[in-house]
Design a protein around this motif. Structure first.
Motif, PDB file in Angstrom:
ATOM      1  N   LEU A 107       0.835  -1.203   0.000  1.00  0.00           N
ATOM      2  CA  LEU A 107       0.000   0.000   0.000  1.00  0.00           C
ATOM      3  C   LEU A 107       0.873   1.258   0.000  1.00  0.00           C
ATOM      4  O   LEU A 107       0.624   2.202  -0.742  1.00  0.00           O
ATOM      5  N   VAL A 108       1.907   1.252   0.826  1.00  0.00           N
ATOM      6  CA  VAL A 108       2.793   2.419   0.907  1.00  0.00           C
ATOM      7  C   VAL A 108       3.452   2.700  -0.442  1.00  0.00           C
ATOM      8  O   VAL A 108       3.553   3.850  -0.873  1.00  0.00           O
ATOM      9  N   THR A 109       3.872   1.620  -1.123  1.00  0.00           N
ATOM     10  CA  THR A 109       4.494   1.800  -2.434  1.00  0.00           C
ATOM     11  C   THR A 109       3.548   2.537  -3.374  1.00  0.00           C
ATOM     12  O   THR A 109       3.956   3.358  -4.179  1.00  0.00           O
ATOM     13  N   ARG A 110       2.262   2.231  -3.256  1.00  0.00           N
ATOM     14  CA  ARG A 110       1.279   2.894  -4.110  1.00  0.00           C
ATOM     15  C   ARG A 110       1.011   4.323  -3.679  1.00  0.00           C
ATOM     16  O   ARG A 110       0.652   5.164  -4.481  1.00  0.00           O
ATOM     17  N   MET A 111       1.136   4.584  -2.375  1.00  0.00           N
ATOM     18  CA  MET A 111       0.763   5.890  -1.850  1.00  0.00           C
ATOM     19  C   MET A 111       1.921   6.892  -1.876  1.00  0.00           C
ATOM     20  O   MET A 111       1.716   8.087  -1.739  1.00  0.00           O
ATOM     21  N   ALA A 112       3.145   6.400  -2.004  1.00  0.00           N
ATOM     22  CA  ALA A 112       4.314   7.286  -1.947  1.00  0.00           C
ATOM     23  C   ALA A 112       4.187   8.396  -2.986  1.00  0.00           C
ATOM     24  O   ALA A 112       3.695   8.171  -4.082  1.00  0.00           O
TER      25      ALA A 112
ATOM     26  N   ILE B 230      -4.104  11.547   2.112  1.00  0.00           N
ATOM     27  CA  ILE B 230      -2.855  11.006   1.579  1.00  0.00           C
ATOM     28  C   ILE B 230      -2.640  11.522   0.156  1.00  0.00           C
ATOM     29  O   ILE B 230      -1.568  12.003  -0.204  1.00  0.00           O
ATOM     30  N   LYS B 234       0.100  14.551  -2.490  1.00  0.00           N
ATOM     31  CA  LYS B 234       0.769  14.361  -3.774  1.00  0.00           C
ATOM     32  C   LYS B 234       0.336  15.386  -4.818  1.00  0.00           C
ATOM     33  O   LYS B 234       0.792  15.335  -5.953  1.00  0.00           O
ATOM     34  N   VAL B 279       7.429  11.215   2.799  1.00  0.00           N
ATOM     35  CA  VAL B 279       7.131   9.782   2.793  1.00  0.00           C
ATOM     36  C   VAL B 279       6.795   9.318   4.214  1.00  0.00           C
ATOM     37  O   VAL B 279       5.855   8.549   4.425  1.00  0.00           O
ATOM     38  N   ILE B 282       3.328  10.248   4.992  1.00  0.00           N
ATOM     39  CA  ILE B 282       2.377   9.413   4.263  1.00  0.00           C
ATOM     40  C   ILE B 282       2.291   8.009   4.874  1.00  0.00           C
ATOM     41  O   ILE B 282       1.208   7.436   4.994  1.00  0.00           O
ATOM     42  N   SER B 286      -1.103   6.388   6.139  1.00  0.00           N
ATOM     43  CA  SER B 286      -1.534   5.120   5.532  1.00  0.00           C
ATOM     44  C   SER B 286      -1.783   4.081   6.611  1.00  0.00           C
ATOM     45  O   SER B 286      -2.743   3.311   6.554  1.00  0.00           O
TER      46      SER B 286
END
Lengths: 271, 300
Positions: A107-112, B230, B234, B279, B282, B286
């Motif tokens: 999920l974090v990879t997608r949200m970064a 979130i 961006k 990051v 986030i 998350s």
């Protein structure tokens, strides 16, 4: 609510819908307006529609940027599906606490924020000669599409009855064959929906392409913005280019409406 | 773990591992390594104009020390906070109201639901182009209409007072369909009996909303708000196209500041430090969002 909608409510919905869609419709009509009419004062409500802006785009470098967008989005989708589908199948059968942790990191990879990947990729691509190449875009698009595939495909695999698989295994079929010949055909709709979302995310990208491409691999969204930078703003071309970029998105995303929410929240919430 | 694993099971497990391993390897290479590289770069004074600075780890926390005194960075956090709070609040509220309006039985209304999703599915850069058209006084229908009524609208995107509002409006238009979709899905799971019983007992519409509907949809309002939060961090295409962070730094959010530093000024090291902070923020949100998401019955 059991009550049927009243006429008043229907009218209210129609009015709200019209207001919401006006900005979008304005762009669309502008792409068919002749240049004189765009700048005319006082503004003209009526005009004779023209496709001159679309024709101009076809003769322009815009055509190759459209092809770049198509190529980078479809190749990265294929790549993400190839790696992600077996992984999702494997994870769907996996029980354990570490699965949750893995899910969170996906999920974090997608949200970064895109810039987090753009800085290191920019530096590495400079040395590898991958700046301004479709290959470079394909690789960076896979950073968000692979997690998406792994996450979105799992519920589809979970829905396949386990007994089917067990029976085949008992009959002596190899696990790889069971996966390829029994499980995969049952999740084809899921694969289709996932593929469309992957394609759309890559197609919609602006930031990565802005930084990592210059001219050769420039994608359509960046090309549209470039019409604003040189020798006066060509509003007709901008509107036509924008309309062309959004056309495939509108068609496909309405087709996968059901899965939009799980795609956007990376599976954390089911819509 | 049982002592005796049948050959079938062993073969199956081997296959499952083989199916998962390539993806994990790819993710480590294309996402894990770049993240490590980003953190490493944030510990150097790397600047495009100073060769050799990329590997200078003599003072690793220098960039992070700068942050606390960098007024432009602190301002960008404040701008981000304003953009996120106003934008997310407006999206949750409008999305909820629209969901309440459309939560009814009617073929006509069910068909319109799909069309309300259009702003959300448009490519973000097309949304930015649309609002650029609407905010450019020469060609914008908004300004023409105002003129008909002898009103003078301010040039929204170049005004110190209205530039951030202009971004919030565009962002809200783009994303209220998301909260709408989430709330509508939840409304459809509320059993009719609850509100029917309340109406029998003499409750009015407002009372039904506050005592039955709202408690039911509150968790999804929070979850969808967190997801929008979130995403709002961006925010890029709107700011890039409408204001470039200006006028001055009025609409310069942290993400945009990091972009300017890295790709306009070549200050890669310092920009990386700011990105690492982003990051971290986030990851924290998350984490909260997945917790809130899993605590809801039925989700995940």
């Amino acid at each position: 609510m059991n009550r049927n909608a009243t006429l008043g409510r229907k009218i209210a919905v129609a009015v709200v819908l019209l207001i919401v869609l006006l900005p979008f419709l304005w762009l669309l009509q502008m792409s068919f307006r002749p240049n004189e009419s765009i700048m005319a004062f006082p503004p003209q409500l009526l005009f004779s529609p023209t496709v001159e802006h679309y024709a101009a785009l076809w003769d322009d470098a815009f055509r190759s940027s459209f092809v770049n967008s198509l190529l980078s989005a479809s190749i990265s989708t294929l790549l993400a599906l190839t790696f992600g589908i077996p992984a999702a199948y494997s994870l769907s059968l996996w029980r354990g606490r570490r699965k949750h942790a893995l899910g969170f990191w996906i999920l974090v990879t997608r949200m970064a924020p895109p810039i987090a990947f753009t800085i290191p990729y920019f530096l590495v691509y400079r040395n590898l000669g991958l700046l301004d190449t479709v290959t470079g875009l394909v690789i960076i698009y896979t950073t968000f599409n692979l997690p998406l595939v792994i996450w979105m495909m799992q519920p589809f695999f979970e829905a396949v009855p386990g007994s089917l698989e067990e029976a085949a295994l008992m009959d002596g079929a190899r696990p790889a064959r069971v996966f390829a010949e029994i499980i995969l055909p049952m999740v084809v709709p899921g694969i289709a929906a996932t593929a469309i979302l992957c394609f759309l995310y890559a197609w919609n990208d602006f930031f990565f392409a802005l930084i990592l491409t210059r001219s050769d691999a420039r994608t359509a969204p960046v090309a549209v913005v470039n019409f604003m930078n040189y020798e006066g703003w060509e509003w007709g071309k901008i509107a036509a280019g924008g309309s062309l970029v959004m056309a495939p998105v509108l068609v496909f995303s309405l087709a996968v409406r059901k899965y939009l929410v799980s795609g956007l929240t990376a599976g954390a919430v089911k819509g | 773990m049982s002592e005796t694993i049948s050959p079938i099971d062993r073969e199956r497990r081997a296959f499952l591992r083989t199916a998962l391993a390539p993806s994990l390897l790819v993710l480590v290479i294309i996402a894990g390594l770049p993240t490590i590289y980003l953190v490493a770069t944030s510990l150097t004074p790397f600047s495009m104009v100073r060769p050799g600075s990329a590997t200078d780890f003599s003072e690793p926390l220098r960039n992070y020390g700068f942050l606390a005194e960098d007024g432009r960075f602190l301002n960008s956090l404040w701008v981000q906070a304003k953009l996120s709070v106003y934008g997310v609040a407006a999206q949750v509220l409008l999305g909820m109201l629209l969901a309440l309006l459309l939560h009814t039985r009617s073929t006509f209304i069910e068909v319109t639901r799909t069309f309300f999703l259009i702003p959300m599915v448009l490519p973000p850069i097309v949304v930015a182009v649309i609002w650029k058209l609407l905010y450019t006084p020469d060609i914008s229908p908004l300004y023409h209409v105002a003129q008909l009524f002898d009103l003078t609208l301010p040039a929204m995107t170049s005004s110190v007072d209205y530039a951030l509002t202009a971004i919030v409006i565009a962002d809200t238009w783009e994303w209220f369909p998301f909260t709408f979709l989430m709330v509508l899905a939840t409304l459809q799971t509320i059993p009719d009996e609850y509100s029917e019983a309340a109406v029998m007992d003499g409750a009015g519409r407002v009372q039904v909303f506050f005592h039955i509907t709202l408690p039911f949809i509150l968790p999804i309002l929070i979850v969808s708000g967190l997801f929008r939060l979130i995403d709002s961090i961006k925010a890029f295409p709107l700011i890039f196209l409408l204001t470039q962070g200006g006028p001055g730094t009025v609409t310069e959010v942290t993400n945009f500041y990091a972009y300017i530093l890295a790709f306009n000024n070549g200050e890669i090291g310092y920009s990386s430090a700011i990105t690492v902070i982003l990051v971290a923020i986030i990851i924290t949100i998350s984490w909260a969002a997945t917790r809130a998401g899993t605590n809801r019955g039925g989700a995940t």
